[in-house]
Design a protein around this motif. Sequence first.
Motif, PDB file in Angstrom:
ATOM      1  N   VAL A  58      27.730  12.615   8.294  1.00 17.30           N
ATOM      2  CA  VAL A  58      27.711  13.217   9.422  1.00 17.30           C
ATOM      3  C   VAL A  58      27.460  12.259  10.295  1.00 17.30           C
ATOM      4  O   VAL A  58      28.855  11.733  10.714  1.00 17.30           O
ATOM      5  CB  VAL A  58      26.475  14.587  10.645  1.00 17.30           C
ATOM      6  N   LYS A  59      27.063  10.854  10.806  1.00 17.00           N
ATOM      7  CA  LYS A  59      27.558   9.824  11.317  1.00 17.00           C
ATOM      8  C   LYS A  59      28.185   9.050  10.909  1.00 17.00           C
ATOM      9  O   LYS A  59      29.327   8.451  12.033  1.00 17.00           O
ATOM     10  CB  LYS A  59      26.257   9.211  11.113  1.00 17.00           C
ATOM     11  N   ASP A  60      28.573   9.444   9.915  1.00 20.40           N
ATOM     12  CA  ASP A  60      29.728   8.468   9.527  1.00 20.40           C
ATOM     13  C   ASP A  60      31.186   8.810   9.990  1.00 20.40           C
ATOM     14  O   ASP A  60      32.173   8.533  10.144  1.00 20.40           O
ATOM     15  CB  ASP A  60      29.955   8.653   7.647  1.00 20.40           C
ATOM     16  N   ILE A  61      30.821  10.268   9.657  1.00 18.57           N
ATOM     17  CA  ILE A  61      32.451  10.841  10.248  1.00 18.57           C
ATOM     18  C   ILE A  61      32.397  10.732  11.611  1.00 18.57           C
ATOM     19  O   ILE A  61      33.510  10.228  12.104  1.00 18.57           O
ATOM     20  CB  ILE A  61      32.310  12.187   9.494  1.00 18.57           C
ATOM     21  N   GLY A  66      35.844   8.625  16.056  1.00 18.01           N
ATOM     22  CA  GLY A  66      35.246   8.616  17.246  1.00 18.01           C
ATOM     23  C   GLY A  66      34.558   9.743  17.755  1.00 18.01           C
ATOM     24  O   GLY A  66      34.892   9.663  19.599  1.00 18.01           O
ATOM     25  N   THR A  67      34.110   9.982  17.736  1.00 13.92           N
ATOM     26  CA  THR A  67      32.891  11.442  18.406  1.00 13.92           C
ATOM     27  C   THR A  67      31.592  11.162  17.778  1.00 13.92           C
ATOM     28  O   THR A  67      31.610  10.422  17.492  1.00 13.92           O
ATOM     29  CB  THR A  67      34.031  12.512  18.491  1.00 13.92           C
ATOM     30  N   THR A  68      30.379  11.908  18.336  1.00 13.45           N
ATOM     31  CA  THR A  68      29.272  12.460  18.532  1.00 13.45           C
ATOM     32  C   THR A  68      29.171  12.830  17.274  1.00 13.45           C
ATOM     33  O   THR A  68      29.864  13.842  16.970  1.00 13.45           O
ATOM     34  CB  THR A  68      28.804  12.632  19.035  1.00 13.45           C
ATOM     35  N   PRO A  69      27.867  12.660  16.088  1.00 14.89           N
ATOM     36  CA  PRO A  69      27.764  13.533  15.048  1.00 14.89           C
ATOM     37  C   PRO A  69      27.479  15.380  16.015  1.00 14.89           C
ATOM     38  O   PRO A  69      27.642  16.242  14.734  1.00 14.89           O
ATOM     39  CB  PRO A  69      26.095  12.627  15.158  1.00 14.89           C
ATOM     40  N   ASN A  99      27.933  19.485  23.229  1.00 14.02           N
ATOM     41  CA  ASN A  99      27.992  20.965  21.719  1.00 14.02           C
ATOM     42  C   ASN A  99      29.298  21.447  22.430  1.00 14.02           C
ATOM     43  O   ASN A  99      30.492  21.789  21.109  1.00 14.02           O
ATOM     44  CB  ASN A  99      27.322  22.024  22.298  1.00 14.02           C
ATOM     45  N   LEU A 100      30.258  21.769  23.673  1.00 15.77           N
ATOM     46  CA  LEU A 100      31.061  22.006  23.890  1.00 15.77           C
ATOM     47  C   LEU A 100      32.302  21.448  23.590  1.00 15.77           C
ATOM     48  O   LEU A 100      33.608  21.933  22.862  1.00 15.77           O
ATOM     49  CB  LEU A 100      31.760  22.438  25.466  1.00 15.77           C
ATOM     50  N   GLY A 101      32.238  20.124  23.249  1.00 13.26           N
ATOM     51  CA  GLY A 101      33.608  19.016  23.043  1.00 13.26           C
ATOM     52  C   GLY A 101      33.528  19.561  21.160  1.00 13.26           C
ATOM     53  O   GLY A 101      34.510  19.156  20.563  1.00 13.26           O
ATOM     54  N   SER A 102      32.613  19.892  20.760  1.00 12.75           N
ATOM     55  CA  SER A 102      33.482  20.228  19.191  1.00 12.75           C
ATOM     56  C   SER A 102      33.651  21.134  18.397  1.00 12.75           C
ATOM     57  O   SER A 102      34.734  21.007  18.094  1.00 12.75           O
ATOM     58  CB  SER A 102      31.575  21.188  18.456  1.00 12.75           C
TER      59      SER A 102
END
Length: 137
Positions: A58-61, A66-69, A99-102
Amino acid sequence: MRSGVVPWSPLAGGVLTGKYHRSDLESSSAGGGRSSRKEVAAGNRFLTARALDIAAVVKDIAAEIGTTPSRVALAWTLINPAVVASLVGARTLAQLDDNLGSLQVELTPEQRARLAEASAVDLGFPHETLRRLSSSR
């Protein structure tokens, strides 16, 4: 009538946010009035070596796009057609905003495949035996 899934704790108690590390798997010997980070980690039933392996993907992706895990993990949950909503446990406005940025995250088919592979559930016996038998025909 259609039914759906509403995942509870889709960030696995914070494990998929990237805030935990392998060292958090060790037991805490800290004492005192306030809970130490190790004690909090020790109480997190989601914190396992397997969950940390998934969190690493998840962190790698997240770094790739350019976003958060957190956003990657929630976006991954929401692309499942059975999921109708996800119960997030945001405690702060910043966490809620993250969270909403997802909802804006798009995962490529290759990224989805990596997440699916990392999180695949080992069904064990008798499923593995049945799979081997059916593939040998």
